[in-house]
Motif scaffolding. Structure first.
Motif, mmCIF file in Angstrom:
data_model
loop_
_atom_site.group_PDB
_atom_site.id
_atom_site.type_symbol
_atom_site.label_atom_id
_atom_site.label_comp_id
_atom_site.label_asym_id
_atom_site.label_seq_id
_atom_site.Cartn_x
_atom_site.Cartn_y
_atom_site.Cartn_z
ATOM 1 N N LEU A 26 0.840 -1.198 0.000
ATOM 2 C CA LEU A 26 0.000 0.000 0.000
ATOM 3 C C LEU A 26 0.876 1.250 0.000
ATOM 4 C CD1 LEU A 26 -2.733 -1.046 2.617
ATOM 5 C CD2 LEU A 26 -3.072 -0.726 0.147
ATOM 6 N N GLY A 27 2.099 1.096 0.550
ATOM 7 C CA GLY A 27 3.047 2.205 0.527
ATOM 8 C C GLY A 27 2.651 3.341 1.454
ATOM 9 N N THR A 28 1.819 3.062 2.439
ATOM 10 C CA THR A 28 1.383 4.087 3.391
ATOM 11 C C THR A 28 1.898 3.742 4.783
ATOM 12 O OG1 THR A 28 -0.624 2.846 3.915
ATOM 13 C CG2 THR A 28 -0.776 4.449 2.114
ATOM 14 N N ARG A 29 1.796 4.715 5.679
ATOM 15 C CA ARG A 29 2.214 4.481 7.061
ATOM 16 C C ARG A 29 1.370 3.376 7.692
ATOM 17 N NH1 ARG A 29 1.130 8.287 11.339
ATOM 18 N NH2 ARG A 29 2.507 7.557 12.995
ATOM 19 N N VAL A 30 0.077 3.417 7.406
ATOM 20 C CA VAL A 30 -0.821 2.404 7.971
ATOM 21 C C VAL A 30 -0.490 1.025 7.403
ATOM 22 C CG1 VAL A 30 -3.225 1.616 7.994
ATOM 23 C CG2 VAL A 30 -2.694 4.008 8.493
ATOM 24 N N GLY A 31 -0.293 0.949 6.082
ATOM 25 C CA GLY A 31 0.017 -0.341 5.454
ATOM 26 C C GLY A 31 1.291 -0.939 6.025
ATOM 27 N N GLU A 32 2.317 -0.100 6.185
ATOM 28 C CA GLU A 32 3.598 -0.573 6.728
ATOM 29 C C GLU A 32 3.423 -1.013 8.189
ATOM 30 O OE1 GLU A 32 6.363 -1.140 5.101
ATOM 31 O OE2 GLU A 32 7.393 -1.792 6.923
ATOM 32 N N ALA A 33 2.695 -0.218 8.966
ATOM 33 C CA ALA A 33 2.512 -0.562 10.390
ATOM 34 C C ALA A 33 1.746 -1.876 10.529
ATOM 35 C CB ALA A 33 1.768 0.563 11.116
ATOM 36 N N VAL A 34 0.714 -2.070 9.717
ATOM 37 C CA VAL A 34 -0.068 -3.310 9.807
ATOM 38 C C VAL A 34 0.802 -4.497 9.383
ATOM 39 C CG1 VAL A 34 -2.025 -4.567 8.805
ATOM 40 C CG2 VAL A 34 -2.324 -2.217 9.608
ATOM 41 N N ALA A 35 1.627 -4.317 8.357
ATOM 42 C CA ALA A 35 2.528 -5.397 7.933
ATOM 43 C C ALA A 35 3.497 -5.747 9.066
ATOM 44 C CB ALA A 35 3.288 -4.988 6.673
ATOM 45 N N GLN A 36 4.002 -4.726 9.754
ATOM 46 C CA GLN A 36 4.941 -4.980 10.862
ATOM 47 C C GLN A 36 4.239 -5.642 12.045
ATOM 48 O OE1 GLN A 36 6.804 -1.189 11.562
ATOM 49 N NE2 GLN A 36 8.217 -1.405 9.846
ATOM 50 N N MET A 37 3.002 -5.231 12.304
ATOM 51 C CA MET A 37 2.253 -5.856 13.408
ATOM 52 C C MET A 37 2.014 -7.331 13.108
ATOM 53 S SD MET A 37 -0.770 -3.252 14.521
ATOM 54 C CE MET A 37 -0.548 -1.504 14.294
ATOM 55 N N THR A 38 1.585 -7.624 11.892
ATOM 56 C CA THR A 38 1.257 -9.021 11.597
ATOM 57 C C THR A 38 2.536 -9.854 11.464
ATOM 58 O OG1 THR A 38 0.927 -8.491 9.248
ATOM 59 C CG2 THR A 38 -1.014 -8.555 10.630
ATOM 60 N N ASP A 39 3.636 -9.230 11.035
ATOM 61 C CA ASP A 39 4.944 -9.917 11.055
ATOM 62 C C ASP A 39 5.264 -10.377 12.474
ATOM 63 O OD1 ASP A 39 5.885 -9.961 8.488
ATOM 64 O OD2 ASP A 39 6.965 -8.051 8.635
#
Ligand code: BDR
Ligand code: CA
Length: 313
Positions: free
Chosen positions: A212-225
Motif C-alpha cells: 500500500l506504501g502508506t504508514r498504515v500499510g507498513e505498520a499493519v505489515a509490521q504488526m502481523t509480522d
C-alpha cells in the motif's frame, strides 16, 4: 443505508488494532461512537494507551477513548504478552499518543450511550474479555434491551482452545462476564477461533499490506509480522490469524461469513475447562438459541476488503 453506530470494546493487541483501523476506514458502513479499553492482552494502562496510538495512526485523534475495567469481575487478570509482546502492540515503532484519554469510565460511557441513543441503534463490538460489557449490564440492566446487537470475538467449538486446551483467551480471562453476557438475552454474533483461524495473514497478504506504501500499510505489515511468529510456532499455520478484524469486517460485509444460530453457554466452574464455550453446533440439546455462531469466512474476500479499506487511511 446509514452506517451502523458502534462502540468498540478492546484490549489492543495487534489484531484489535487492525479491527479498529478497518472500522475507521469504513465510514459509510460504520460510525464509531467511542472506544472502551479493557484489561486483557496487556494491563489496562497499556490497552488504553494502545487504543489511542491506533487512532492517531489512522489520523483520528478526535475519537473518544475511555478506560474501563482493570481486572475481570471475579478473578485476577491473565495477560498474553507471550503473543502480543511487552507493549501489546509490538512490531512497529509508533509514537506515544498525544490525544487525551477521556475522563469518564468506559463502563459509564457504554451505559450513558445506550441510554441516550434510540433503542436498538447501538451495536457493541467486544474484541477482548467481556468485563466492561458485563459490568455495564450488571450496573444498568435497563440498557440490555437497548443494544442493537453484540458482535464479538471469542470462544471456539471445533478449534476448542488457544490459552488452555478447552478455552479461548477472551472468554477464559473473564468467564463470569462472558457467562452473563451470553445469558443476557442480547442479540449476539460470535466470531470464534473456528473462523478467525481461517483468516490468516499469509506472506502474500502481508506483502499486499506493505505494498500500500502508506504508514498504515507498513505498520499493519509490521504488526502481523510480529504477531505471526507465535501462531507459526504453535500451530504451524501460514501466518497470523486476524481474530478481531473479523468483527468489524462482519459489520461491513456480513455476506463474507456463514454460521448457525445455536445455544452457547460458558463453563465457569471446572478448573479443567473453565472459559470453554459450550456451543451446541449440532443442536443436540433443546437449550434455546442465543447466538449466531460463525463457522466460515471467505478469506480471500476478507483480505481484499481489508487491504482496500486500509489503503484509504
Ligand atoms: C483473542 O485473544 C487476543 O489475544 C486477541 O486479540 C483476540 O481478541 C484471540 O483468542
Ligand atoms: Ca483482542
Amino acid at each position: 443505508m446509514s452506517p451502523r453506530r458502534i462502540i468498540i470494546d478492546t484490549d489492543p493487541g495487534q489484531d484489535d488494532a487492525v479491527a479498529i483501523l478497518l472500522a475507521l476506514a469504513s465510514p459509510d458502513e460504520i460510525e464509531l461512537l467511542g472506544i472502551t479499553a479493557v484489561a486483557g492482552n496487556v494491563p489496562l494502562e497499556l490497552t488504553a494507551k494502545n487504543a489511542r496510538i491506533v487512532c492517531e495512526l489512522a489520523g483520528r485523534p478526535d475519537v473518544k477513548v475511555f478506560a474501563g475495567c482493570e481486572a475481570p469481575l471475579a478473578r485476577p487478570l491473565v495477560t498474553a504478552e507471550h503473543v502480543h509482546g511487552k507493549t501489546g502492540l509490538d512490531g512497529p515503532v509508533l509514537p506515544d499518543p498525544t490525544m487525551p484519554l477521556q475522563e469518564r469510565h468506559g463502563v459509564d460511557f457504554i451505559i450513558d450511550t445506550l441510554r441516550a441513543e434510540p433503542p436498538g441503534s447501538v451495536t457493541l463490538c467486544p474484541l477482548g474479555p467481556l468485563t466492561n460489557i458485563a459490568a455495564a449490564f450488571r450496573r444498568a440492566p435497563d440498557v440490555i434491551e437497548r443494544v442493537a446487537q453484540i458482535v464479538l470475538m471469542g470462544g471456539a467449538y471445533f478449534e476448542v482452545g488457544n490459552i488452555t486446551p478447552a478455552a479461548e483467551f477472551n472468554i477464559y480471562v473473564d468467564p463470569e462476564a462472558a457467562a452473563e453476557v451470553f445469558a443476557s438475552g442480547a442479540d449476539i454474533v460470535v466470531m470464534p477461533l473456528d473462523v478467525t483461524h481461517k483468516a490468516l495473514v499469509t506472506r502474500a497478504r502481508n506483502d499486499a499490506f506493505r505494498a500500500l506504501g502508506t504508514r498504515v500499510g507498513e505498520a499493519v505489515a509490521q504488526m502481523t509480522d510480529f504477531f505471526e511468529r507465535f501462531d507459526r510456532e504453535k500451530y504451524g499455520s501460514d501466518g497470523a490469524p486476524l481474530h478481531d478484524p473479523c468483527v468489524t469486517a462482519y459489520l461491513v460485509r456480513p455476506d463474507l461469513f456463514t454460521g448457525r444460530r445455536i445455544n452457547v453457554e460458558i463453563e465457569t466452574g471446572s478448573d479443567l475447562t473453565r472459559g470453554m464455550t459450550v456451543a451446541d453446533w449440532w443442536r443436540v440439546t433443546d437449550r434455546p438459541e442465543n447466538a449466531l455462531f460463525i463457522g466460515d469466512v471467505d478469506a480471500d474476500g476478507f483480505f481484499a476488503l481489508l487491504t482496500d479499506r486500509l489503503g484509504r487511511l
